[in-house]
Motif scaffolding. Structure first.
Motif, PDB file in Angstrom:
ATOM      1  N   ALA A 183      30.548 -39.428   6.850  1.00  0.00           N
ATOM      2  CA  ALA A 183      30.967 -38.391   5.897  1.00  0.00           C
ATOM      3  C   ALA A 183      30.213 -37.098   6.149  1.00  0.00           C
ATOM      4  O   ALA A 183      30.820 -36.004   6.203  1.00  0.00           O
ATOM      5  N   LYS A 184      28.930 -37.185   6.341  1.00  0.00           N
ATOM      6  CA  LYS A 184      28.113 -35.987   6.566  1.00  0.00           C
ATOM      7  C   LYS A 184      28.480 -35.308   7.876  1.00  0.00           C
ATOM      8  O   LYS A 184      28.613 -34.082   7.942  1.00  0.00           O
ATOM      9  N   GLN A 185      28.687 -36.100   8.927  1.00  0.00           N
ATOM     10  CA  GLN A 185      28.985 -35.532  10.248  1.00  0.00           C
ATOM     11  C   GLN A 185      30.300 -34.766  10.261  1.00  0.00           C
ATOM     12  O   GLN A 185      30.427 -33.747  10.947  1.00  0.00           O
ATOM     13  N   PHE A 186      31.285 -35.244   9.469  1.00  0.00           N
ATOM     14  CA  PHE A 186      32.595 -34.601   9.473  1.00  0.00           C
ATOM     15  C   PHE A 186      32.841 -33.734   8.229  1.00  0.00           C
ATOM     16  O   PHE A 186      33.967 -33.307   7.980  1.00  0.00           O
ATOM     17  N   GLY A 187      31.785 -33.454   7.495  1.00  0.00           N
ATOM     18  CA  GLY A 187      31.877 -32.487   6.413  1.00  0.00           C
ATOM     19  C   GLY A 187      32.569 -32.975   5.154  1.00  0.00           C
ATOM     20  O   GLY A 187      33.196 -32.177   4.444  1.00  0.00           O
ATOM     21  N   PHE A 188      32.471 -34.254   4.841  1.00  0.00           N
ATOM     22  CA  PHE A 188      33.072 -34.822   3.642  1.00  0.00           C
ATOM     23  C   PHE A 188      31.980 -35.295   2.686  1.00  0.00           C
ATOM     24  O   PHE A 188      30.877 -35.661   3.120  1.00  0.00           O
ATOM     25  N   SER A 189      32.312 -35.334   1.422  1.00  0.00           N
ATOM     26  CA  SER A 189      31.507 -36.137   0.514  1.00  0.00           C
ATOM     27  C   SER A 189      31.944 -37.588   0.701  1.00  0.00           C
ATOM     28  O   SER A 189      33.056 -37.852   1.163  1.00  0.00           O
ATOM     29  N   GLU A 190      31.085 -38.524   0.369  1.00  0.00           N
ATOM     30  CA  GLU A 190      31.447 -39.927   0.526  1.00  0.00           C
ATOM     31  C   GLU A 190      32.664 -40.279  -0.331  1.00  0.00           C
ATOM     32  O   GLU A 190      33.538 -41.048   0.092  1.00  0.00           O
ATOM     33  N   ARG A 191      32.731 -39.696  -1.500  1.00  0.00           N
ATOM     34  CA  ARG A 191      33.849 -39.989  -2.396  1.00  0.00           C
ATOM     35  C   ARG A 191      35.173 -39.479  -1.825  1.00  0.00           C
ATOM     36  O   ARG A 191      36.177 -40.197  -1.845  1.00  0.00           O
ATOM     37  N   SER A 192      35.165 -38.260  -1.289  1.00  0.00           N
ATOM     38  CA  SER A 192      36.419 -37.696  -0.762  1.00  0.00           C
ATOM     39  C   SER A 192      36.853 -38.417   0.514  1.00  0.00           C
ATOM     40  O   SER A 192      38.047 -38.615   0.752  1.00  0.00           O
ATOM     41  N   LEU A 193      35.898 -38.849   1.342  1.00  0.00           N
ATOM     42  CA  LEU A 193      36.259 -39.582   2.559  1.00  0.00           C
ATOM     43  C   LEU A 193      36.806 -40.968   2.203  1.00  0.00           C
ATOM     44  O   LEU A 193      37.764 -41.443   2.820  1.00  0.00           O
ATOM     45  N   ALA A 194      36.225 -41.598   1.205  1.00  0.00           N
ATOM     46  CA  ALA A 194      36.732 -42.893   0.753  1.00  0.00           C
ATOM     47  C   ALA A 194      38.173 -42.767   0.273  1.00  0.00           C
ATOM     48  O   ALA A 194      39.027 -43.611   0.578  1.00  0.00           O
ATOM     49  N   ARG A 195      38.455 -41.691  -0.478  1.00  0.00           N
ATOM     50  CA  ARG A 195      39.824 -41.466  -0.955  1.00  0.00           C
ATOM     51  C   ARG A 195      40.776 -41.240   0.207  1.00  0.00           C
ATOM     52  O   ARG A 195      41.917 -41.710   0.193  1.00  0.00           O
ATOM     53  N   LEU A 196      40.315 -40.514   1.244  1.00  0.00           N
ATOM     54  CA  LEU A 196      41.162 -40.230   2.403  1.00  0.00           C
ATOM     55  C   LEU A 196      41.529 -41.522   3.139  1.00  0.00           C
ATOM     56  O   LEU A 196      42.687 -41.712   3.541  1.00  0.00           O
ATOM     57  N   PHE A 197      40.567 -42.414   3.321  1.00  0.00           N
ATOM     58  CA  PHE A 197      40.847 -43.696   3.971  1.00  0.00           C
ATOM     59  C   PHE A 197      41.909 -44.479   3.195  1.00  0.00           C
ATOM     60  O   PHE A 197      42.894 -44.952   3.767  1.00  0.00           O
ATOM     61  N   HIS A 198      41.716 -44.588   1.905  1.00  0.00           N
ATOM     62  CA  HIS A 198      42.651 -45.366   1.092  1.00  0.00           C
ATOM     63  C   HIS A 198      44.034 -44.717   1.053  1.00  0.00           C
ATOM     64  O   HIS A 198      45.059 -45.413   1.109  1.00  0.00           O
ATOM     65  N   LYS A 199      44.074 -43.407   0.975  1.00  0.00           N
ATOM     66  CA  LYS A 199      45.357 -42.705   0.886  1.00  0.00           C
ATOM     67  C   LYS A 199      46.134 -42.768   2.195  1.00  0.00           C
ATOM     68  O   LYS A 199      47.343 -42.999   2.205  1.00  0.00           O
ATOM     69  N   ASP A 200      45.428 -42.589   3.321  1.00  0.00           N
ATOM     70  CA  ASP A 200      46.127 -42.440   4.606  1.00  0.00           C
ATOM     71  C   ASP A 200      46.384 -43.769   5.306  1.00  0.00           C
ATOM     72  O   ASP A 200      47.443 -43.940   5.928  1.00  0.00           O
ATOM     73  N   VAL A 201      45.453 -44.710   5.238  1.00  0.00           N
ATOM     74  CA  VAL A 201      45.635 -45.976   5.961  1.00  0.00           C
ATOM     75  C   VAL A 201      45.601 -47.189   5.037  1.00  0.00           C
ATOM     76  O   VAL A 201      45.697 -48.326   5.502  1.00  0.00           O
ATOM     77  N   ASP A 202      45.475 -46.945   3.754  1.00  0.00           N
ATOM     78  CA  ASP A 202      45.495 -48.018   2.750  1.00  0.00           C
ATOM     79  C   ASP A 202      44.429 -49.075   3.031  1.00  0.00           C
ATOM     80  O   ASP A 202      44.660 -50.274   2.838  1.00  0.00           O
ATOM     81  N   MET A 203      43.287 -48.626   3.520  1.00  0.00           N
ATOM     82  CA  MET A 203      42.145 -49.504   3.782  1.00  0.00           C
ATOM     83  C   MET A 203      40.871 -48.757   3.449  1.00  0.00           C
ATOM     84  O   MET A 203      40.831 -47.523   3.481  1.00  0.00           O
ATOM     85  N   SER A 204      39.810 -49.508   3.191  1.00  0.00           N
ATOM     86  CA  SER A 204      38.495 -48.896   3.067  1.00  0.00           C
ATOM     87  C   SER A 204      37.928 -48.648   4.461  1.00  0.00           C
ATOM     88  O   SER A 204      38.419 -49.210   5.462  1.00  0.00           O
ATOM     89  N   PHE A 205      36.879 -47.841   4.529  1.00  0.00           N
ATOM     90  CA  PHE A 205      36.195 -47.607   5.805  1.00  0.00           C
ATOM     91  C   PHE A 205      35.723 -48.935   6.403  1.00  0.00           C
ATOM     92  O   PHE A 205      35.902 -49.189   7.596  1.00  0.00           O
ATOM     93  N   VAL A 206      35.128 -49.786   5.580  1.00  0.00           N
ATOM     94  CA  VAL A 206      34.585 -51.057   6.067  1.00  0.00           C
ATOM     95  C   VAL A 206      35.698 -51.937   6.635  1.00  0.00           C
ATOM     96  O   VAL A 206      35.551 -52.529   7.713  1.00  0.00           O
ATOM     97  N   GLN A 207      36.830 -52.012   5.934  1.00  0.00           N
ATOM     98  CA  GLN A 207      37.956 -52.817   6.427  1.00  0.00           C
ATOM     99  C   GLN A 207      38.466 -52.294   7.763  1.00  0.00           C
ATOM    100  O   GLN A 207      38.708 -53.066   8.701  1.00  0.00           O
ATOM    101  N   PHE A 208      38.625 -50.981   7.848  1.00  0.00           N
ATOM    102  CA  PHE A 208      39.165 -50.374   9.067  1.00  0.00           C
ATOM    103  C   PHE A 208      38.201 -50.559  10.237  1.00  0.00           C
ATOM    104  O   PHE A 208      38.598 -50.971  11.334  1.00  0.00           O
ATOM    105  N   PHE A 209      36.929 -50.272  10.002  1.00  0.00           N
ATOM    106  CA  PHE A 209      35.930 -50.357  11.072  1.00  0.00           C
ATOM    107  C   PHE A 209      35.752 -51.799  11.538  1.00  0.00           C
ATOM    108  O   PHE A 209      35.579 -52.067  12.735  1.00  0.00           O
TER     109      PHE A 209
END
Length: 266
Positions: A183-209
């Motif tokens: 999140a820090k490297q790509f300029g996101f807050s953790e909350r906004s990046l978490a929302r982006l993962f769920h919205k775009d790929v319907d998975m959490s970061f942990v699930q996707f990774f």
């Protein structure tokens, strides 16, 4: 390899089209068929990309691609053999034939598939009654024989920001990539990046990774034939038992069991 998949498959709509051939090229460009496609490959790691997901097709598995599904096929080797059966799908057919999925090939299905090697091109009751009966029997048993679809696919990001992040993740599977660092490297807050993962790929970061890592682990096991300890390290696990447990949860077998079952080791 002639581009039969673009010109020949749908010429006769009510036949089974059969083709066994070397890949001949690393990429088969995006295309679709009016018929559904049963694809089994030998001799290379294969990725099938649809508009929604990228699928990983390991050894001793097949992928079913429904009719009119745009897809691209990529392989690590031009020497990979593609074994294809293309079937007409009717409204009365099982719902199984309307969904892309990856399924294990048991001994019976494998032997039946090898038997079809004697035929090439369109198979119909008129030109090959026995061949048509045999190949349609394969289609008929697929829903019952393929009750469990392996989760060997990743959703394809549509947001350009997430696409860049996912690309970075795929290139750094061996690192201890944390969500907060990402999140820090790509300029996101953790909350906004978490929302982006769920919205775009319907998975959490942990699930996707985790899926990214397991698909890469399969590639190392199957294509490069590395041992379990090496693979665990290469996909970012310091603990082999933790890697083995995660692999089992995703694939359904431990890595050592998968190697023996699939005949990966010489």
């Amino acid at each position: 390899m002639s581009k039969y998949y673009l010109t020949e498959v749908d010429k006769e709509p009510h036949t089974v089209y059969c083709r066994h051939d070397l890949m001949g090229e690393r990429v088969l460009k995006a295309h679709q068929h009016a018929k559904g496609q049963f694809l089994y490959t030998e001799g290379g790691i294969v990725h099938i990309k649809t508009d929604e997901k990228t699928y990983f097709l390991p050894a001793r598995h097949y992928i079913w691609i429904p009719p009119n599904t745009m897809h691209t096929i990529r392989t690590t080797s031009v020497e990979a053999t593609m074994r294809n059966l293309y079937f007409e799908v009717q409204d009365t057919d099982s719902d199984f034939f309307r969904h892309t999925g990856i399924y294990p090939v048991n001994d019976l299905l494998f032997e039946m598939l090898l038997y079809t090697h004697r035929w090439t091109g369109d198979i119909s009751p008129q030109n090959n009654a026995a061949g048509y009966a045999f190949t349609t029997a394969i289609k008929a048993i697929l829903p019952e024989m393929s009750s469990y679809s392996l989760p060997l696919s990743l959703p394809y990001p549509t947001d350009a920001r997430l696409e860049n992040i996912v690309d970075y993740m795929s290139k750094n599977l061996h690192e201890q990539v944390t969500f907060s660092h990402l999140a820090k490297q790509f300029g996101f807050s953790e909350r906004s990046l978490a929302r982006l993962f769920h919205k775009d790929v319907d998975m959490s970061f942990v699930q996707f990774f985790t899926l990214q890592r397991m698909l890469k682990a399969l590639e190392y096991l199957l294509e490069e034939k590395k041992n379990v300890n090496e693979v665990a390290f290469l996909v970012g696990y310091n603990s082999v038992p933790t890697f083995s447990n995660t692999f089992q949860k995703v694939i359904g077998l431990r890595p050592s069991e998968y190697i023996k079952l699939r005949g990966v080791q010489d």
